[in-house]
Design an enzyme around this catalytic site. Structure first.
Site, PDB file in Angstrom:
ATOM      1  N   THR A 153       0.822  -1.217   0.000  1.00 32.77           N
ATOM      2  CA  THR A 153       0.000   0.000   0.000  1.00 32.77           C
ATOM      3  C   THR A 153       0.854   1.264   0.000  1.00 32.77           C
ATOM      4  OG1 THR A 153      -0.130  -0.117   2.402  1.00 32.77           O
ATOM      5  CG2 THR A 153      -1.968  -1.026   1.182  1.00 32.77           C
ATOM      6  N   GLY A 192       4.486  -2.599   7.898  1.00 35.04           N
ATOM      7  CA  GLY A 192       4.858  -3.066   9.236  1.00 35.04           C
ATOM      8  C   GLY A 192       6.314  -3.480   9.313  1.00 35.04           C
ATOM      9  N   GLU A 437      -6.660  -6.258   6.004  1.00 38.66           N
ATOM     10  CA  GLU A 437      -7.084  -7.413   5.212  1.00 38.66           C
ATOM     11  C   GLU A 437      -8.489  -7.199   4.647  1.00 38.66           C
ATOM     12  OE1 GLU A 437      -4.952  -9.613   4.429  1.00 38.66           O
ATOM     13  OE2 GLU A 437      -3.449  -8.852   5.822  1.00 38.66           O
TER      14      GLU A 437
END
Lengths: 701, 701
Positions: A153, A192, A437
């Site tokens: 993303t 992350g 998700e």
């Protein structure tokens, strides 16, 4: 005040331990048996205990959480680095496989910077590398020499992958890819582990060869120097700053300024580009099968939602039994759980947490069926599992967060204290789970609803019996109140409601008139239909589990033979879930569609009231079946010994504002540091006195 | 990457500013007018602006919030001390009265330790002191020489005041009261400002004279030395530790170990004890009137709920207009607000925030009526205001929090970043508001429901027209879809539903059979009836405000004459609120009771869809009418210039983990401090490698 732990029996604190013991002595089933059922089996329950013991009994106490509520974000992040390292040592030492690793990370109770390395980085390397790549990269990734994030993303693009703008351009001269972020909003975002920690990134980028675009492809991009850990030239990465939860996680923002990587760093299992820029695909049949792995993440989210729901329910249930409040009529004040309003909320939490737990187990077993079939080259289940997990990921995370918040709020004022052990929890996974998700709203309106309509409109019968409800005749024939307890009738009712909404949706989608308002109606109906199907699937799974428990094979599969009293308690819980969390919550759906009449609804309310009386007696056993020990819970108010008030006071003393010394808030006299220079100016009369003249003159400017 | 603020027009960031300007240019009413309507009047709007300017333009920048999201709790608390002091100087300098002070504290955007001093301490001193006490204490309290907390709830007792156990025993020998905490769980708890800050406490204690108990009474107890600020002998106080929100507030836990205070420190307006222990009551007629003041706190909570709802809606609406995502079909990707699912959620937020705002204004004016009547000795309105505020405090805080969370979640992944400006907000007042000043569930099941049933069962017509619905014939006669837009029909429908539930409740309370399940049914029905009445009252207030705006007196009262287009937009908003937030959300109530048929519900859905199309065009104006400037919002993503992405990147750079130096997370090379000793062990190959043998051997322990 006399601080006396042998206080007379009339004080609130002296009553608390006995209150919990008394409750436990009244349960009519074995909590040990119930904990095996909750975990899925005795073996799973014991495995969970062993995994937890690795953390709880760690010699360096690195996983202890006592001081954690009092840490600022930076300290919490630095603690997380140690937790992550120690976790990784444990997982390597014991050679833990994926399911154990996932569980162990859950039990860390902290998102660590290695979360994505484990859940996305390593799996992507293992499943999308060419054999040569895997041989070179695999061991480095599994040992932890390489820490790999997954960079998809971007700041301006999340769900619409085709909108991603990071580029990978082949430079045939140098035989490299040039990875580039064309503008700041194309920086990779929320990645992350990338802000401070990872050495490599799998970067999804628009591949371009000789000015021809080939769409999104994954590339392995080194980020940091293996020796110094400094960012490599052209790579910029920073932590994204504070967010809801996950303080120990460095979600990162990354940009690439014409960064060169070897041509061989295009992930090579499914495509290959040679040094002249010739592109070819590979293993396309196998590629389709990798879609199955995606659904596993969602199965995990269902299980995690159930886990946290059970945790919050356990804490709130215990506290509701040791907290007494209200008119005492001579004797002790009533326990909070004796109030109907609290029962309604907490038993909804309790029944929901069991329901989510069972649907998690059910989905896990369907997923295992899928994997077995895929091994044999049979992908016929794939669409169904994708559909189920789209529906249930959204429903389970919505319901799970609702449980955590409802449970915490049921604790009254003290529920706002971090001594509840729930304030930090609810801001972590349960909140984030709604969005990652796949945003729940988008899932329910999109893939979930599409799957249901497609199944309905298909000529073929569905591959799983869970979907038969779409083709059943609607019916619900409760003619007496107690028939509301009937398993089959409940299932038909939820199935009929869901089928009706899916049929309505299918019909609406075929309409063409007034397209502008149609989109609004369709979106609302899609969401309702998907949620209704979710309720049905959850109930289906609950019943399937009860059937197994009643069957002859229970002992061999679950490891215990459930006693009748335990089965009855679980049936009560199931019926309560159906009534309070499904029927009465969405009663409009049922009445509007003619499935229920007012009298039947009234019987449903009465039945729920009767069930609440029965559940009241078993509540502590059903909650403690979640089998979470005090070290893990970190909840002075929800401690198993019931000494909530004494423990809360001890806990408050840990607050740094109450400490002296460098990091404490007080000086050597116990006075707040800096008080004299700020509010002390007021108390010493150095502040402006109240200007009565201005007040009178200036009442309206 | 080329960091270039003059990026080509095709980048997401280059489009954002224009997107907002474009939206604003399409609104058909004056946002300036709308902001006057939202604030209640032009005068109020301008007053709010002036109050905010006192903070924003403070020469020492003490109220600036840029760095606040990055502070740990201790630093945030220390900042709060300065904020509190500077606030107090401002309020004294300008001689601000209560309403302005309440507003100014709201605009601080931070609970300060003086919150309770202002809202409870000073008012109690002023209203419950004898004339002699007031003369001595009043000026010290208003200047800030004395900082006074209000110590009522104890660790083991909140809502049940008769259960409080702190004692005040008269010692005639020394002519003092002995204040004592009999056991740790009787320590005063959650006492705002007491942990580190206040000099005095008003302590509610069980008064005992010559072994005779006189029940709860208020005493003024000195806590800290006026010179050194050290705790006085026998007094113990500490901060309660981290909690949901309010990091700058020292909610305290206090115990008293036989602390002597002068006999004259019993608050003396309503009772007196002479040196021989003779107790007498005083001014009992006036005492009843002080109950009115209690309701004011709840009126304030309604207004605050509306304020934060509007704030979150403003941020989310702007962001939904500059965030583009999805299939672009050649042109730009759609704005998020063009998705029906987002419209449904955000327009529900928008209409709810206006509805709560109007009901807050309505309740404020009823409260003013009450005060005028009380001045004339007429207390006939008191019960009604108490009932209304019980209902509306609960409904407004529930709906307000729901708006804040829904708005934040509508922002997708970035909604989880503190760059939204909403993550901290929602954990403050909106969450705590559910519980303080009466837990919402208890309010709805208890006083709110009792008031409604009592009003229904009374022979007398109610004193306010808002309650006539209880006695009207139920009716709703929508025979065509567009009649759903009719103001009167909407009001009748909500009134009929509420009346039906109150009647059912009244009947249920008269039933005696099966008392155990009755309690459960009653509690559930009480909550539904009270919420239904709340929806009715909110709609009543919305309509009352629209009537005023349409009337000839609008200009003199509101300061503007609203144009037809503004009125129409507000009517649309009202209808949307009725349809989405009242009817469709609780559709079961309406259908089950026979008030609505399936076809009418279907028309309601269609009407909501039509309204959404109309609101889409006016959304930015209706949201920006809340008139909150960027300094106040503190939201890079919801900034008025629309440059969400650029601002978010700038904001991330402030994160301490990205900084070098003493308090930063990185060393001089930009590498995470301590990395080499923790995760660096993994990347340098010093960690245990993955133990494949253990994995194979040990797959099940």
């Amino acid at each position: 005040m006399t601080a006396n732990s042998n206080a007379p029996a009339s004080t609130p604190e002296s009553r608390q331990a006995g209150d919990l013991q008394n409750e436990r002595s009244q349960i009519t089933f074995s909590t040990d048996d119930a904990s095996c059922v909750f975990a899925g089996s005795r073996e799973a329950r014991d495995r969970n205990r062993w995994l937890l013991s690795l953390l709880r009994d760690h010699p360096d106490k690195v996983f202890d959480k006592d001081s954690r509520p009092f840490l600022g974000r930076t300290e919490r992040f630095l603690r997380g680095q140690k937790v992550a390292q120690a976790y990784y040592e444990l997982r390597n030492k014991h050679g833990l496989q994926k399911e154990d690793r996932d569980r162990l990370r859950l039990l860390l109770d902290e998102y660590i910077p290695l979360q994505v390395h484990e859940s996305m980085g390593q799996p992507t390397i293992e499943s999308q590398s060419s054999p040569e790549q895997l041989q070179e990269w695999g061991p480095k990734v599994s040992s932890g020499r390489w820490l790999v994030c997954y960079a998809q993303t971007e700041l301006a693009h999340g769900s619409n992958l085709s909108g991603l703008r990071t580029t990978a351009t082949l430079d045939t001269g140098s035989d490299t890819w040039i990875i580039d972020t064309p503008e700041p909003s194309a920086g990779k975002c929320w990645i992350g582990g990338s802000g401070m920690t990872t050495t490599h990134a799998i970067v999804m980028a628009q591949m371009s060869i000789n000015n021809k675009s080939f769409g999104m492809h994954p590339f392995l991009v080194p980020m940091r120097d293996p020796e110094t850990h400094k960012l490599l030239p052209g790579v910029f990465a920073m932590d994204m700053g504070p967010k809801v939860g996950a303080p120990a996680m460095d979600n990162g923002y990354i940009t690439f300024d014409h960064v060169s990587i070897p041509r061989q760093n295009l992930m090579g299992k499914f495509q290959h580009v040679d040094k002249d820029g010739k592109y070819e695909t590979r293993n396309q049949a196998a590629k389709a099968l990798t879609r199955g792995a995606m659904t596993l993440v969602r199965v995990g989210l269902i299980e995690i939602a159930a886990h946290h729901a059970a945790r919050a329910t356990l804490v709130a249930t215990r506290y509701s039994l040791v907290r007494r409040q209200g008119s005492s009529k001579g004797g002790a004040e009533p326990q909070i759980l004796d109030y109907s309003s609290v029962q309604q909320r907490l038993f909804t939490c309790l029944s929901t947490s069991w329901a989510l737990n069972f649907v998690g187990q059910h989905m896990r077993s369907i997923y295992n069926d899928l994997q077995s079939a895929l091994q044999k080259g049979d992908a016929s289940l794939l669409g169904t599992v994708h559909g189920f997990t789209s529906i249930l990921k959204a429903c389970a995370t919505f319901q799970g967060l609702d449980v955590v918040e409802t449970a915490r709020r049921s604790m009254g004022g003290h529920g706002y204290s971090a001594a509840s052990g729930l304030t930090d929890l609810e801001r972590n996974q349960p909140t984030a789970g709604l969005t990652y998700e796949g945003d729940n709203h988008m899932l329910l309106c999109g893939p979930a609803a599409n799957f249901l309509v497609k199944t309905l409109d298909s000529d073929k019968r569905p591959v799983r019996r869970e979907l038969d409800f779409l083709f059943d005749k609607p019916r619900f024939d409760v003619t007496k109140p107690h028939e509301w307890l009937d398993e089959e009738r409940q299932l038909y009712l939820l199935g009929s409601r869901a089928a009706k909404l899916v049929r309505d949706l299918s019909a609406l989608r075929r309409e063409a008139k007034d397209a502008a308002t149609l989109a609004y109606l369709e979106s609302a109906l899609s969401s309702r239909a998907s949620r209704a199907a979710g309720s049905y699937l959850i109930l289906y799974a609950f019943n399937a589990r009860l059937s197994l428990l009643r069957s002859a094979s229970a002992e061999s599969i679950v490891g215990i033979k459930p006693a009748a009293e335990l089965l009855r308690a679980l049936e009560d819980l199931r019926s309560f879930y159906v009534l309070e969390a499904c029927v009465l919550r969405d009663v409009g759906d049922f009445v509007e569609s003619g499935l229920l009449e007012a009298e039947q609804v009234s019987w449903a309310r009465q039945t729920a009231a009767h069930l609440a009386l029965r559940l009241r007696k078993q509540a502590i056993g059903l909650a403690e079946a979640a089998d979470m020990d005090d070290w893990y819970l970190g909840s002075p108010l929800g401690h198993s010994d019931g000494r909530a008030y004494e423990r809360m006071i001890d806990w408050m003393r840990l607050e740094p504002l109450n400490q002296q010394g460098l990091s404490g808030g007080r000086d050597e006299d116990g006075v707040l540091k800096g008080f004299r220079q700020a509010m002390g100016r007021l108390t010493h009369g150095e502040a402006q006195h109240f200007n009565g003249e201005a007040a009178a003159r200036d009442s309206r400017l």
